[in-house]
Design a protein around this motif. Structure first.
Motif, mmCIF file in Angstrom:
data_model
loop_
_atom_site.group_PDB
_atom_site.id
_atom_site.type_symbol
_atom_site.label_atom_id
_atom_site.label_comp_id
_atom_site.label_asym_id
_atom_site.label_seq_id
_atom_site.Cartn_x
_atom_site.Cartn_y
_atom_site.Cartn_z
ATOM 1 N N ASP A 118 -9.887 5.820 10.771
ATOM 2 C CA ASP A 118 -8.837 5.598 9.767
ATOM 3 C C ASP A 118 -9.317 6.067 8.394
ATOM 4 O OD1 ASP A 118 -7.183 4.552 11.656
ATOM 5 O OD2 ASP A 118 -7.520 2.454 11.129
ATOM 6 N N ALA A 119 -10.594 5.791 8.100
ATOM 7 C CA ALA A 119 -11.146 6.200 6.798
ATOM 8 C C ALA A 119 -11.103 7.725 6.659
ATOM 9 C CB ALA A 119 -12.572 5.690 6.642
ATOM 10 N N LEU A 120 -11.427 8.426 7.739
ATOM 11 C CA LEU A 120 -11.367 9.894 7.705
ATOM 12 C C LEU A 120 -9.934 10.365 7.469
ATOM 13 C CD1 LEU A 120 -13.678 10.886 10.713
ATOM 14 C CD2 LEU A 120 -14.085 11.459 8.330
ATOM 15 N N GLU A 121 -8.997 9.760 8.201
ATOM 16 C CA GLU A 121 -7.587 10.158 8.086
ATOM 17 C C GLU A 121 -7.067 9.916 6.677
ATOM 18 O OE1 GLU A 121 -5.264 11.568 10.208
ATOM 19 O OE2 GLU A 121 -6.872 11.994 11.627
ATOM 20 N N ILE A 122 -7.434 8.751 6.112
ATOM 21 C CA ILE A 122 -6.973 8.421 4.762
ATOM 22 C C ILE A 122 -7.477 9.447 3.749
ATOM 23 C CG2 ILE A 122 -7.282 6.752 2.853
ATOM 24 C CD1 ILE A 122 -5.336 5.725 4.826
ATOM 25 N N MET A 123 -8.694 9.949 3.992
ATOM 26 C CA MET A 123 -9.244 10.954 3.067
ATOM 27 C C MET A 123 -8.525 12.297 3.208
ATOM 28 S SD MET A 123 -13.288 10.452 3.491
ATOM 29 C CE MET A 123 -14.056 8.868 3.250
ATOM 30 N N GLY A 124 -7.755 12.459 4.288
ATOM 31 C CA GLY A 124 -7.074 13.725 4.516
ATOM 32 C C GLY A 124 -7.822 14.627 5.481
ATOM 33 N N LEU B 50 -0.937 5.712 8.257
ATOM 34 C CA LEU B 50 -1.683 5.450 9.504
ATOM 35 C C LEU B 50 -0.720 5.020 10.608
ATOM 36 C CD1 LEU B 50 -4.906 3.647 8.197
ATOM 37 C CD2 LEU B 50 -4.745 5.951 9.131
ATOM 38 N N SER B 74 -2.018 15.617 3.764
ATOM 39 C CA SER B 74 -3.459 15.699 3.510
ATOM 40 C C SER B 74 -3.727 15.810 2.005
ATOM 41 C CB SER B 74 -4.032 16.899 4.270
ATOM 42 O OG SER B 74 -5.362 17.085 3.936
ATOM 43 N N ARG B 77 -3.173 12.463 0.477
ATOM 44 C CA ARG B 77 -4.232 11.541 0.889
ATOM 45 C C ARG B 77 -5.517 11.749 0.099
ATOM 46 N NH1 ARG B 77 -3.115 11.334 7.357
ATOM 47 N NH2 ARG B 77 -1.842 9.471 7.328
ATOM 48 N N GLN B 78 -5.689 12.953 -0.398
ATOM 49 C CA GLN B 78 -6.877 13.185 -1.231
ATOM 50 C C GLN B 78 -6.759 12.465 -2.575
ATOM 51 O OE1 GLN B 78 -7.716 17.476 -1.152
ATOM 52 N NE2 GLN B 78 -7.223 17.390 1.008
ATOM 53 N N ILE B 80 -5.649 9.360 -2.532
ATOM 54 C CA ILE B 80 -5.697 7.943 -2.137
ATOM 55 C C ILE B 80 -7.134 7.537 -1.839
ATOM 56 C CG2 ILE B 80 -4.985 6.254 -0.381
ATOM 57 C CD1 ILE B 80 -2.497 7.945 0.144
ATOM 58 N N PHE B 84 -11.547 -0.574 3.248
ATOM 59 C CA PHE B 84 -11.147 -1.232 4.494
ATOM 60 C C PHE B 84 -11.749 -2.635 4.598
ATOM 61 C CE2 PHE B 84 -10.326 3.164 5.319
ATOM 62 C CZ PHE B 84 -9.213 3.151 6.127
ATOM 63 N N ALA B 88 -15.738 0.090 6.644
ATOM 64 C CA ALA B 88 -15.590 1.354 7.392
ATOM 65 C C ALA B 88 -16.484 2.471 6.857
ATOM 66 C CB ALA B 88 -14.120 1.799 7.418
ATOM 67 N N PHE B 90 -19.358 5.247 7.080
ATOM 68 C CA PHE B 90 -19.814 6.094 8.186
ATOM 69 C C PHE B 90 -21.250 5.693 8.516
ATOM 70 C CE2 PHE B 90 -16.777 9.015 5.869
ATOM 71 C CZ PHE B 90 -15.712 8.641 6.663
ATOM 72 N N PHE B 106 -13.688 18.229 0.117
ATOM 73 C CA PHE B 106 -12.450 18.677 -0.519
ATOM 74 C C PHE B 106 -12.595 19.291 -1.904
ATOM 75 C CE2 PHE B 106 -11.049 15.329 2.446
ATOM 76 C CZ PHE B 106 -10.269 16.129 3.265
ATOM 77 N N ARG B 150 -16.979 4.819 -2.672
ATOM 78 C CA ARG B 150 -16.471 5.970 -1.919
ATOM 79 C C ARG B 150 -14.981 6.191 -2.227
ATOM 80 N NH1 ARG B 150 -16.675 5.798 4.531
ATOM 81 N NH2 ARG B 150 -14.965 4.341 4.207
#
Lengths: 247, 255
Positions: A118-124, B50, B74, B77-78, B80, B84, B88, B90, B106, B150
């Protein structure tokens, strides 16, 4: 009906996976990491399995050779053909379905339940492309290497077993290995390997990516990934053999 | 500013959100509150895409997010940032790499600029010098702060925080709340916080949306929620005996 729905979802997943990576630099880096994870890390198990299986094939063949009409080099020939045609591409792929498949499904599944996807998706970021494409590429690049390595070690294992058991000489074994060698069988074996590698990684990624729930569900998805990949390998093996050897 | 218009969402034929209409204001901490299972997280996940809404519109500064394709989304979303519930982060990357990731992905910033930005973000959440830690080496509060670092690394226009205080002690919760509030005011971003923590509501709730049974039940600010005469809100705000006791004492004083 459910199977058909799942298959459709799998195809849709692949259409998203095979899109242009957001950053080639990341794609390259991840592909090399995956080659290490999926490929290099599998070398020990492939080496162990191949050597012993080759040895067993050679010993079993030698023990069944009772007819005086069969030439001595038959043992080498059977070890070569069964290794190239079936053992290395199929059995090793089934073993890799267990090792790599469960690893891929649990890794992606854990990312799903801990909201990293989800975090990846939110980043685009196209998460499917980002996570799955390097794995598929790594499998397509390195599985053939593993299978060629397995073929060599299997024949080496056969030679070692026969020599230790004093059942044949090196010259006769090598004569058998070289007898009736058909280079197309290597093409057939490597084609099967590529298809199996693709199936293992894509099916396992599918189960990992769409997991819902918690750690228990990741475990279940991992098991399902191994079972489904193995079944897919067996079906694909039958179809490819029909297409490549009999038509 | 984020506008939600007539948002509807169902799962397996069961409606979870009913015609939600709401505006999340820029430069304010907008809270979505309500009991568990009332649709708060579903609403937030629909807003960020989502989950796909069944009907309705989501407008990010007049840009209709619901009509956009994957590429257009996309780009939005950049803008936003999202914190979480479980941070969340990595898990294969260090704290610093987590913050650098969206920048490397990006932007065309140089290595030095990315490093400087990561250091700045870490400093902003009081984690300067913790660059090389792995997420597993961080406490829950630290993980949340890294998550915020982040989320703000790309200078977002919109910040979403899903239960930022869950699993944290009251003191650390206040630190996180203050951080969210400060960042919102400092960068004039539209912040949406999903919470059911009354401390957070009273601390940072500039604009509050109360969701009940998937419907917009009430909206107001942290001052008005205390005196709201709605029985559902009352039972939410004064759920604990401690809060009930405070209310009784306040009423006695008023008399």
């Amino acid at each position: 009906m459910n199977l058909l729905k799942q298959f459709g979802k799998y195809i849709l997943m692949l259409s998203v996976v095979f899109s242009r990576p957001d950053r080639w630099r990341f794609f390259r880096k991840h592909t090399f990491l995956e080659i290490d994870q999926i490929g290099i890390n599998s070398l020990p198990i492939v080496a162990l399995m191949s050597t012993f299986m080759g040895a067993v094939i050679a010993l079993q063949t030698a023990s069944s050779m009772e007819s005086p009409l069969l030439p001595d080099y038959t043992v080498g020939f059977i070890t070569q053909s069964s290794t190239i045609l079936e053992f290395s591409p199929t059995i090793i792929s089934l073993i890799l379905a267990g090792k790599v498949g469960s690893n891929v499904a649990s890794e992606i599944g854990t990312k799903r339940v801990t909201e990293q996807i989800d975090a990846l998706e939110i980043m685009g970021v196209n998460s499917l492309n980002f996570l799955v494409l390097p794995k598929i590429t790594a499998a397509l690049v390195f599985f053939p290497v593993l299978v060629i390595f397995s073929m060599a070690l299997s024949m080496f294992g056969g030679w070692l077993a026969l020599l230790v058991s004093n059942l044949t000489t090196t010259e006769i074994y090598i004569l058998g290995i070289r007898s009736f060698f058909n280079p197309f069988h290597i093409t057939y074996a490597l084609t099967k390997t590529l298809v199996f590698g693709f199936l293992i990684v894509s099916i396992s990624s599918f189960y990992g990516y769409y997991v819902k729930g918690g750690s228990l569900d990741v475990g279940k998805a991992s098991t399902q990934a191994v079972v489904s990949s193995s079944v897919a390998i067996l079906i694909a093996n039958f179809i490819l053999t029909q297409l490549m050897l009999l038509s | 500013m984020i506008e939600v218009k007539n948002l509807v969402k169902s799962f397996n034929g069961q409606k979870v959100l009913f015609d939600i209409d709401h505006v999340f204001e820029e430069g304010q901490v907008n809270l979505i509150i309500g009991q568990s299972g009332q649709g708060k997280s579903v609403l937030a996940k629909c807003i960020v895409g989502l989950y796909e809404a069944d009907a309705g519109q989501i407008l990010f500064d007049k840009r209709n997010f619901t009509d956009m394709d994957r590429t257009e989304r996309s780009h939005i979303r950049q803008e936003i940032g999202m914190l979480f519930q479980g941070a969340a982060l990595f898990d294969s990357m260090t704290v610093e790499q987590n913050i650098m990731f969206p920048l490397q992905m990006f932007t065309n910033m140089t290595k030095g600029e990315i490093q400087a930005r990561a250091d700045f973000c870490l400093d902003r959440v009081n984690l300067a010098g913790r660059n090389k830690l792995m997420p597993s080496e961080c406490s829950g509060g630290m993980q949340k702060r890294v998550g915020i670092a982040r989320a703000i690394s790309m200078n977002p226009r919109y910040l979403f925080c899903d239960e930022p205080n869950s699993g944290l002690d009251p003191k650390t919760s206040i630190v996180i709340d203050k951080l969210i509030q400060d960042i919102t005011k400092e960068y004039q971003i539209t912040t949406v916080v999903i919470t059911h923590d009354m401390n957070s509501v009273m601390e940072i709730g500039d604009h509050i949306l109360f969701i009940h049974q998937g419907k917009k039940w009430w909206e107001g600010d942290r001052h008005s929620i205390i005196n709201a005469s709605n029985p559902e809100i009352e039972s939410f705000v004064y759920a604990s005996s401690f809060m009930k006791e405070i209310r009784t004492q306040l009423q006695k004083k008023a008399l």
